[in-house]
Motif scaffolding. Structure first.
Motif, PDB file in Angstrom:
ATOM      1  N   HIS A 236      28.874-104.605 -24.240  1.00 31.42           N
ATOM      2  CA  HIS A 236      29.341-104.302 -22.884  1.00 31.42           C
ATOM      3  C   HIS A 236      29.717-102.835 -22.698  1.00 31.42           C
ATOM      4  CE1 HIS A 236      33.318-104.767 -24.865  1.00 31.42           C
ATOM      5  NE2 HIS A 236      33.695-103.863 -23.961  1.00 31.42           N
ATOM      6  N   THR A 237      29.687-102.052 -23.758  1.00 32.54           N
ATOM      7  CA  THR A 237      30.133-100.653 -23.676  1.00 32.54           C
ATOM      8  C   THR A 237      29.282 -99.870 -22.677  1.00 32.54           C
ATOM      9  OG1 THR A 237      30.843-100.720 -25.982  1.00 32.54           O
ATOM     10  CG2 THR A 237      30.601 -98.545 -24.984  1.00 32.54           C
ATOM     11  N   LEU A 238      29.954 -99.057 -21.873  1.00 34.94           N
ATOM     12  CA  LEU A 238      29.278 -98.195 -20.892  1.00 34.94           C
ATOM     13  C   LEU A 238      29.429 -96.745 -21.324  1.00 34.94           C
ATOM     14  CD1 LEU A 238      27.965 -97.620 -18.081  1.00 34.94           C
ATOM     15  CD2 LEU A 238      30.306 -97.553 -17.165  1.00 34.94           C
ATOM     16  N   ILE A 239      28.316 -96.008 -21.347  1.00 39.16           N
ATOM     17  CA  ILE A 239      28.349 -94.567 -21.624  1.00 39.16           C
ATOM     18  C   ILE A 239      28.092 -93.824 -20.324  1.00 39.16           C
ATOM     19  CG2 ILE A 239      27.332 -92.650 -22.916  1.00 39.16           C
ATOM     20  CD1 ILE A 239      26.270 -94.748 -24.920  1.00 39.16           C
ATOM     21  N   ILE A 240      28.991 -92.917 -19.952  1.00 36.82           N
ATOM     22  CA  ILE A 240      28.796 -92.039 -18.804  1.00 36.82           C
ATOM     23  C   ILE A 240      28.748 -90.615 -19.334  1.00 36.82           C
ATOM     24  CG2 ILE A 240      29.669 -91.264 -16.561  1.00 36.82           C
ATOM     25  CD1 ILE A 240      31.215 -93.890 -16.353  1.00 36.82           C
ATOM     26  N   ASP A 241      27.615 -89.972 -19.188  1.00 31.56           N
ATOM     27  CA  ASP A 241      27.433 -88.624 -19.727  1.00 31.56           C
ATOM     28  C   ASP A 241      27.502 -87.619 -18.582  1.00 31.56           C
ATOM     29  OD1 ASP A 241      26.536 -86.270 -21.040  1.00 31.56           O
ATOM     30  OD2 ASP A 241      25.511 -87.516 -22.526  1.00 31.56           O
ATOM     31  N   LEU A 242      28.522 -86.770 -18.601  1.00 33.42           N
ATOM     32  CA  LEU A 242      28.753 -85.783 -17.551  1.00 33.42           C
ATOM     33  C   LEU A 242      28.233 -84.403 -17.916  1.00 33.42           C
ATOM     34  CD1 LEU A 242      32.456 -86.728 -16.676  1.00 33.42           C
ATOM     35  CD2 LEU A 242      30.376 -87.539 -15.563  1.00 33.42           C
ATOM     36  N   ALA A 243      27.690 -84.261 -19.112  1.00 34.59           N
ATOM     37  CA  ALA A 243      27.223 -82.952 -19.571  1.00 34.59           C
ATOM     38  C   ALA A 243      25.954 -82.552 -18.820  1.00 34.59           C
ATOM     39  CB  ALA A 243      26.968 -82.980 -21.076  1.00 34.59           C
ATOM     40  N   SER A 244      25.700 -81.256 -18.799  1.00 32.96           N
ATOM     41  CA  SER A 244      24.501 -80.754 -18.130  1.00 32.96           C
ATOM     42  C   SER A 244      23.252 -81.299 -18.816  1.00 32.96           C
ATOM     43  CB  SER A 244      24.490 -79.219 -18.125  1.00 32.96           C
ATOM     44  OG  SER A 244      24.625 -78.716 -19.446  1.00 32.96           O
ATOM     45  N   LYS A 245      22.167 -81.352 -18.059  1.00 28.23           N
ATOM     46  CA  LYS A 245      20.910 -81.921 -18.530  1.00 28.23           C
ATOM     47  C   LYS A 245      20.440 -81.221 -19.808  1.00 28.23           C
ATOM     48  CE  LYS A 245      16.575 -83.478 -16.440  1.00 28.23           C
ATOM     49  NZ  LYS A 245      15.709 -83.401 -15.239  1.00 28.23           N
ATOM     50  N   PRO A 246      20.030 -81.933 -20.845  1.00 23.90           N
ATOM     51  CA  PRO A 246      19.714 -83.373 -20.930  1.00 23.90           C
ATOM     52  C   PRO A 246      20.868 -84.249 -21.374  1.00 23.90           C
ATOM     53  CG  PRO A 246      18.990 -82.290 -22.929  1.00 23.90           C
ATOM     54  CD  PRO A 246      19.606 -81.212 -22.070  1.00 23.90           C
ATOM     55  N   GLY A 247      22.099 -83.744 -21.324  1.00 21.40           N
ATOM     56  CA  GLY A 247      23.245 -84.538 -21.734  1.00 21.40           C
ATOM     57  C   GLY A 247      23.479 -84.481 -23.228  1.00 21.40           C
ATOM     58  N   GLY A 248      24.466 -85.254 -23.691  1.00 20.33           N
ATOM     59  CA  GLY A 248      24.814 -85.253 -25.110  1.00 20.33           C
ATOM     60  C   GLY A 248      24.728 -86.627 -25.739  1.00 20.33           C
ATOM     61  N   THR A 249      23.858 -87.483 -25.179  1.00 22.95           N
ATOM     62  CA  THR A 249      23.716 -88.868 -25.631  1.00 22.95           C
ATOM     63  C   THR A 249      22.283 -89.136 -26.083  1.00 22.95           C
ATOM     64  OG1 THR A 249      25.443 -89.621 -24.104  1.00 22.95           O
ATOM     65  CG2 THR A 249      23.904 -91.294 -24.903  1.00 22.95           C
ATOM     66  N   ASP A 250      22.138 -89.947 -27.104  1.00 23.86           N
ATOM     67  CA  ASP A 250      20.812 -90.408 -27.517  1.00 23.86           C
ATOM     68  C   ASP A 250      20.420 -91.565 -26.593  1.00 23.86           C
ATOM     69  OD1 ASP A 250      18.546 -91.475 -28.717  1.00 23.86           O
ATOM     70  OD2 ASP A 250      19.273 -91.129 -30.764  1.00 23.86           O
ATOM     71  N   PHE A 251      19.881 -91.218 -25.419  1.00 20.24           N
ATOM     72  CA  PHE A 251      19.569 -92.229 -24.406  1.00 20.24           C
ATOM     73  C   PHE A 251      18.471 -93.184 -24.881  1.00 20.24           C
ATOM     74  CE2 PHE A 251      21.510 -88.835 -21.885  1.00 20.24           C
ATOM     75  CZ  PHE A 251      22.397 -89.568 -21.097  1.00 20.24           C
ATOM     76  N   ARG A 252      17.544 -92.688 -25.669  1.00 21.66           N
ATOM     77  CA  ARG A 252      16.472 -93.546 -26.165  1.00 21.66           C
ATOM     78  C   ARG A 252      17.033 -94.680 -27.011  1.00 21.66           C
ATOM     79  NH1 ARG A 252      14.134 -94.946 -30.485  1.00 21.66           N
ATOM     80  NH2 ARG A 252      15.534 -93.608 -31.686  1.00 21.66           N
ATOM     81  N   TYR A 253      17.933 -94.336 -27.926  1.00 21.84           N
ATOM     82  CA  TYR A 253      18.491 -95.368 -28.803  1.00 21.84           C
ATOM     83  C   TYR A 253      19.435 -96.292 -28.040  1.00 21.84           C
ATOM     84  CZ  TYR A 253      20.378 -97.714 -32.877  1.00 21.84           C
ATOM     85  OH  TYR A 253      20.740 -98.678 -33.774  1.00 21.84           O
ATOM     86  N   ALA A 254      20.159 -95.735 -27.072  1.00 20.39           N
ATOM     87  CA  ALA A 254      21.041 -96.579 -26.263  1.00 20.39           C
ATOM     88  C   ALA A 254      20.224 -97.645 -25.530  1.00 20.39           C
ATOM     89  CB  ALA A 254      21.810 -95.721 -25.272  1.00 20.39           C
ATOM     90  N   GLU A 255      19.092 -97.231 -24.968  1.00 24.52           N
ATOM     91  CA  GLU A 255      18.227 -98.194 -24.268  1.00 24.52           C
ATOM     92  C   GLU A 255      17.692 -99.244 -25.250  1.00 24.52           C
ATOM     93  OE1 GLU A 255      14.312 -98.243 -21.302  1.00 24.52           O
ATOM     94  OE2 GLU A 255      14.868 -96.412 -22.377  1.00 24.52           O
ATOM     95  N   LYS A 256      17.311 -98.799 -26.423  1.00 24.86           N
ATOM     96  CA  LYS A 256      16.800 -99.717 -27.439  1.00 24.86           C
ATOM     97  C   LYS A 256      17.837-100.763 -27.815  1.00 24.86           C
ATOM     98  CE  LYS A 256      14.751 -99.714 -32.084  1.00 24.86           C
ATOM     99  NZ  LYS A 256      14.299 -98.868 -33.222  1.00 24.86           N
ATOM    100  N   ARG A 257      19.099-100.345 -27.866  1.00 25.92           N
ATOM    101  CA  ARG A 257      20.178-101.257 -28.237  1.00 25.92           C
ATOM    102  C   ARG A 257      20.697-102.075 -27.063  1.00 25.92           C
ATOM    103  NH1 ARG A 257      25.191-101.134 -30.736  1.00 25.92           N
ATOM    104  NH2 ARG A 257      24.764-103.284 -30.192  1.00 25.92           N
ATOM    105  N   GLY A 258      20.230-101.749 -25.837  1.00 30.18           N
ATOM    106  CA  GLY A 258      20.710-102.469 -24.670  1.00 30.18           C
ATOM    107  C   GLY A 258      22.061-101.994 -24.182  1.00 30.18           C
ATOM    108  N   ILE A 259      22.443-100.774 -24.573  1.00 39.32           N
ATOM    109  CA  ILE A 259      23.701-100.171 -24.114  1.00 39.32           C
ATOM    110  C   ILE A 259      23.426 -99.368 -22.857  1.00 39.32           C
ATOM    111  CG2 ILE A 259      25.561 -98.563 -24.683  1.00 39.32           C
ATOM    112  CD1 ILE A 259      25.688-101.084 -26.346  1.00 39.32           C
ATOM    113  N   LYS A 260      24.171 -99.643 -21.798  1.00 43.12           N
ATOM    114  CA  LYS A 260      23.955 -98.903 -20.557  1.00 43.12           C
ATOM    115  C   LYS A 260      24.497 -97.483 -20.713  1.00 43.12           C
ATOM    116  CE  LYS A 260      24.060-100.864 -16.565  1.00 43.12           C
ATOM    117  NZ  LYS A 260      24.448-101.539 -15.307  1.00 43.12           N
TER     118      LYS A 260
END
Length: 294
Positions: A236-260
């Protein structure tokens, strides 16, 4: 007052309207390009085609917060026409002409350097960033509410980065009753977290904190929310990334894990365009006043 000052406002969104309003109130003469579909009128401001603006007399040019696109096109939501900025445009202006923008893409920086025009990046200023952190924090709260099925009150929120935005965001979520953890690298930032009543953690401890966090908010513009941290998060964890593009999150892996995971760019202009515009207008007006007195 800015009596006698001539300013060209080229394109932009609703934030630009507050800039126009402020500058006309201060008696500047404003030329507007890219506003032909704007029904609202301002005393002291005239709508012109780009080619009809007397750039030889212009003291300042105000661009949209994004500056210009790679093609030189200027974004505008109040016109179906195309605005294009070129080195030749800057060449036509007096040597003292100042170019105001939010950020400066390489093309804009290059044009200013080649023509010797002063370029002011408003989003690089501490005062603008601190003022903007208020609507950013409110927008982050809105996103947290929209994308979760639990209250902020009583939840565990990890904020990464103790900069101008991170501090305001952390304080806001704490006031809403969240258990706020704040991640930083510098010892003085960790000490400040304790002074604010937050729970500090070092950046290399993020994976352990991620196991218990309901919401993770990143403000660091480099990859910090890595796959190893995401692997520890609950579904259920939610990640909100406020950093400038491209952000500081591994969005590919988050999607793979089903983490929003959401890259939340430009929140001030989205959730509070009037306030965001007033912030820019007030700072810009002061800069023009100071320059006029030199």
């Amino acid at each position: 007052m800015l009596t006698g000052l001539q300013v060209a406002v080229l394109g932009g969104d609703a934030r630009q309207l507050e800039i126009i309003r402020k500058l006309t109130e201060l008696d500047a003469k404003i030329y507007l390009a890219g506003f032909d579909q704007l029904e609202q009128s301002f005393t002291g401001a005239v709508k012109e085609n780009m080619e009809d603006i007397p750039f030889e007399q212009i003291d300042a040019i105000v661009l949209p917060v994004a500056g210009v696109q790679a093609t030189g096109e200027v974004e505008t939501i109040f016109s179906n026409g195309n605005l294009r900025l070129s080195k030749e445009t800057f060449d036509r202006t007096p040597n003292h002409c100042i170019i105001f923008t939010g950020i400066s893409p390489p093309l804009l920086t290059n044009m200013a350097e080649k023509t010797g025009r002063k370029l002011v990046r408003l989003f690089d200023r501490d005062d603008v960033a601190i003022y903007n952190s208020i609507p950013t924090a409110e927008g982050t709260v809105l996103m947290a509410i929209q994308h979760t099925d639990f209250t902020i009150h009583g939840s565990t929120v990890a904020v990464i980065g103790m900069g101008r935005v991170g501090m305001t965001v952390a304080r806001t979520f704490k006031h809403l009753g969240a258990d706020v953890w704040l991640g930083a690298r510098r010892s003085e930032h960790l000490a400040r977290a304790i002074e604010l009543g937050l729970t500090p953690f070092k950046m290399n401890e993020l994976a352990a904190v991620a196991e218990k966090a309901d919401i993770i908010i990143n403000t660091v513009p480099s990859l910090v929310v890595t796959a190893s941290a995401i692997a520890k998060m609950r579904p259920h964890t939610l990640i909100i990334d406020l950093a400038s593009k491209p952000g500081g999150t591994d969005f590919r892996y988050a999607e793979k894990r089903g983490i929003k995971a959401i890259l939340a760019l430009g929140l001030p202009g989205l959730v509070a365009p009037k306030t965001a515009g007033q912030i820019l207008a007030n700072v810009l007006a002061e800069l023009l006043k100071n320059d006029a007195t030199k």
